[in-house]
Scaffold this active site. Structure first.
Site, mmCIF file in Angstrom:
data_model
loop_
_atom_site.group_PDB
_atom_site.id
_atom_site.type_symbol
_atom_site.label_atom_id
_atom_site.label_comp_id
_atom_site.label_asym_id
_atom_site.label_seq_id
_atom_site.Cartn_x
_atom_site.Cartn_y
_atom_site.Cartn_z
ATOM 1 N N HIS A 36 2.343 -2.976 5.835
ATOM 2 C CA HIS A 36 3.107 -2.479 6.971
ATOM 3 C C HIS A 36 4.446 -2.001 6.398
ATOM 4 O O HIS A 36 4.866 -2.467 5.326
ATOM 5 C CB HIS A 36 3.344 -3.579 8.008
ATOM 6 N N ASP A 72 6.495 -4.830 5.537
ATOM 7 C CA ASP A 72 6.031 -5.648 4.410
ATOM 8 C C ASP A 72 6.642 -5.076 3.127
ATOM 9 O O ASP A 72 6.981 -5.812 2.199
ATOM 10 C CB ASP A 72 4.494 -5.584 4.250
ATOM 11 N N GLU A 102 -6.542 3.749 13.471
ATOM 12 C CA GLU A 102 -7.376 2.530 13.513
ATOM 13 C C GLU A 102 -7.580 2.136 14.972
ATOM 14 O O GLU A 102 -6.744 1.449 15.552
ATOM 15 C CB GLU A 102 -6.689 1.386 12.743
ATOM 16 N N HIS A 146 -13.069 -4.463 15.636
ATOM 17 C CA HIS A 146 -12.624 -3.569 16.709
ATOM 18 C C HIS A 146 -13.811 -2.803 17.298
ATOM 19 O O HIS A 146 -13.874 -2.593 18.512
ATOM 20 C CB HIS A 146 -11.569 -2.581 16.193
ATOM 21 N N ASP A 155 -9.470 -10.822 19.393
ATOM 22 C CA ASP A 155 -9.752 -10.297 18.046
ATOM 23 C C ASP A 155 -9.751 -11.468 17.058
ATOM 24 O O ASP A 155 -8.748 -12.144 16.881
ATOM 25 C CB ASP A 155 -8.628 -9.299 17.713
ATOM 26 N N ASP A 159 -10.986 -11.543 13.593
ATOM 27 C CA ASP A 159 -10.767 -11.310 12.153
ATOM 28 C C ASP A 159 -11.468 -12.350 11.279
ATOM 29 O O ASP A 159 -10.875 -12.934 10.366
ATOM 30 C CB ASP A 159 -9.258 -11.269 11.836
HETATM 31 C C1 XUL Z 1 -4.765 -5.429 14.385
HETATM 32 C C2 XUL Z 1 -5.061 -4.945 13.043
HETATM 33 C C3 XUL Z 1 -3.861 -4.641 12.194
HETATM 34 C C4 XUL Z 1 -3.986 -3.352 11.477
HETATM 35 C C5 XUL Z 1 -2.799 -2.978 10.636
HETATM 36 O O1 XUL Z 1 -5.866 -5.814 15.085
HETATM 37 O O2 XUL Z 1 -6.186 -4.858 12.646
HETATM 38 O O3 XUL Z 1 -3.707 -5.677 11.276
HETATM 39 O O4 XUL Z 1 -5.080 -3.384 10.639
HETATM 40 O O5 XUL Z 1 -1.687 -2.720 11.382
HETATM 41 MN MN MN Z 2 -7.164 -3.952 10.948
#
Ligand code: XUL
Ligand code: MN
Length: 346
Positions: free
Chosen positions: A51, A54, A176, A215, A250, A252
């Site tokens: 980011h 970051d 994204e 996603h 979400d 992950d």
């Molecule tokens: C949010 C997500 C973020 C992006 C980067 O769901 O996936 O971490 O990948 O901003």
């Molecule tokens: Mn992501």
């Protein structure tokens, strides 16, 4: 080790997270950026995702010159370690200026803030040696539908993308999509939306996408089909592999941990389209479980990569000729079981 070319792997500093969730505090002590970079290198990842903040912490309070100076120092460090920056993404969901959205805020000052910050992110990307700007459009959508004019918001998104494309002739925007969270509904929820809005911009060839498995699942879609779709346009420029158990927040999760067969299908789709052959990275946007102890802090990433590589082997040893015979006979019943047996192994 079997040949796993052309794949190169990466993750972001946020993927070594501390376990906080909306209902409780962190469960692991915070670690420095240096520690995260050292872990990345030690475990053989080739690049880091960034980011903007970051790369340049507390970016909002810094001048353009200071941002360039810090980004240049980071580039030197990455070069010294033999590591690359895979992408830069403006973090447009934290600031008091993005409470009501970033590019689509109803306040023109806040829309300008979002654009200015994106242009600084492009400067950072250029210095770090990547031409990919990832746009996760976190707050570009609605929570109260009548509070926004979606038609106007699409126009504002196009205007913002156009300014970014004009700012640097080389930069490529990788959208994204994510259908919800934090918004109730996002304006660009799927890869189809991302590639469609590309056509409204001043340079459609430089607007592509990034697919995140979780996603796509949240959008009720098959991530493998999303990969084939994006790659039919030559527009899959980055990838966040992970997993997700159904339609909820979400998650992950580690790649393949919930939908192993879908993970196999995603790898097959990458293989048949030659993902990675033009330098694209495989990134894991995964988080440790809240219960993970600090001594196991890297395991979700290492496990995701291990699963990915094992699935590459599975994809490469899948008996395509036998599968094609079953397809020709329309014996999908047997094909279905063949996939299961192949995944289960001996
Ligand atoms: C949010 C997500 C973020 C992006 C980067 O769901 O996936 O971490 O990948 O901003
Ligand atoms: Mn992501």
């Amino acid at each position: 080790m079997p040949n796993h070319a052309p794949y190169k792997f990466c993750f972001g500093p946020w993927n070594l997270s501390e376990g906080a969730d909306p209902y409780g505090p962190t469960t692991r002590p915070p670690q420095s950026f240096d520690w995260k970079l050292a872990q990345l290198k030690k475990h053989g990842f080739a690049a880091m995702m960034f980011h903007d903040d970051d790369a340049v912490p507390e970016i909002d309070g810094k001048s353009e010159a200071q941002i360039r100076k810090e980004a240049t120092a980071l580039r030197k460090r990455l070069d010294g370690e033999g590591l690359a920056a895979e992408m830069v993404a403006p973090r447009l969901w934290f600031s008091p200026m993005t409470i009501d959205g970033a590019y689509t805020s109803n306040d023109p000052k806040h829309r300008q803030y979002a654009i200015d910050r994106s242009l600084r992110s492009i400067d950072i990307a250029k210095i770090l040696g990547t031409d990919i700007l990832v746009l996760w459009l976190a707050r570009e959508g609605s929570y109260i539908r009548e509070s926004k004019n979606a038609r106007r918001c699409i126009g504002w998104l196009v205007e913002a993308f156009d300014q970014m494309l004009a700012h640097d002739k080389k930069i490529r925007l990788a959208i994204e999509p994510k259908p919800n969270e934090p918004m109730d509904h996002a304006y660009l929820p799927t890869i189809g939306h991302a590639l469609a809005i590309a056509q409204l911009t001043r340079d459609p060839n430089r607007v592509g996408c990034l697919i995140e498995s979780a996603h796509a699942i949240l959008a009720g879609l098959d991530p493998a089909d999303e990969i084939d779709f994006a790659m039919s346009f030559g527009k899959l420029w980055s990838l966040h592999l992970n997993d997700q158990n159904g339609l909820k927040y979400d998650q992950d999760r580690p790649f393949g941990n919930t939908n192993l067969r879908s993970a196999f299908d995603q790898v097959r789709a990458l293989e048949r389209n030659g993902y990675g052959r033009r330098g694209e990275y495989v990134c894991f946007d995964v988080h440790p479980f809240r219960t993970t102890k600090p001594e196991h802090w890297m395991d979700h990433l290492l496990n995701s990569r291990r699963t990915f590589l094992r699935l590459v082997e599975k994809a490469r040893t899948f008996d395509e000729a036998a599968a094609n015979e079953l397809i020709a006979e329309r014996n999908y019943q047997a094909l279905d079981q063949m996939v299961i047996e192949h995944l289960l192994g001996q």
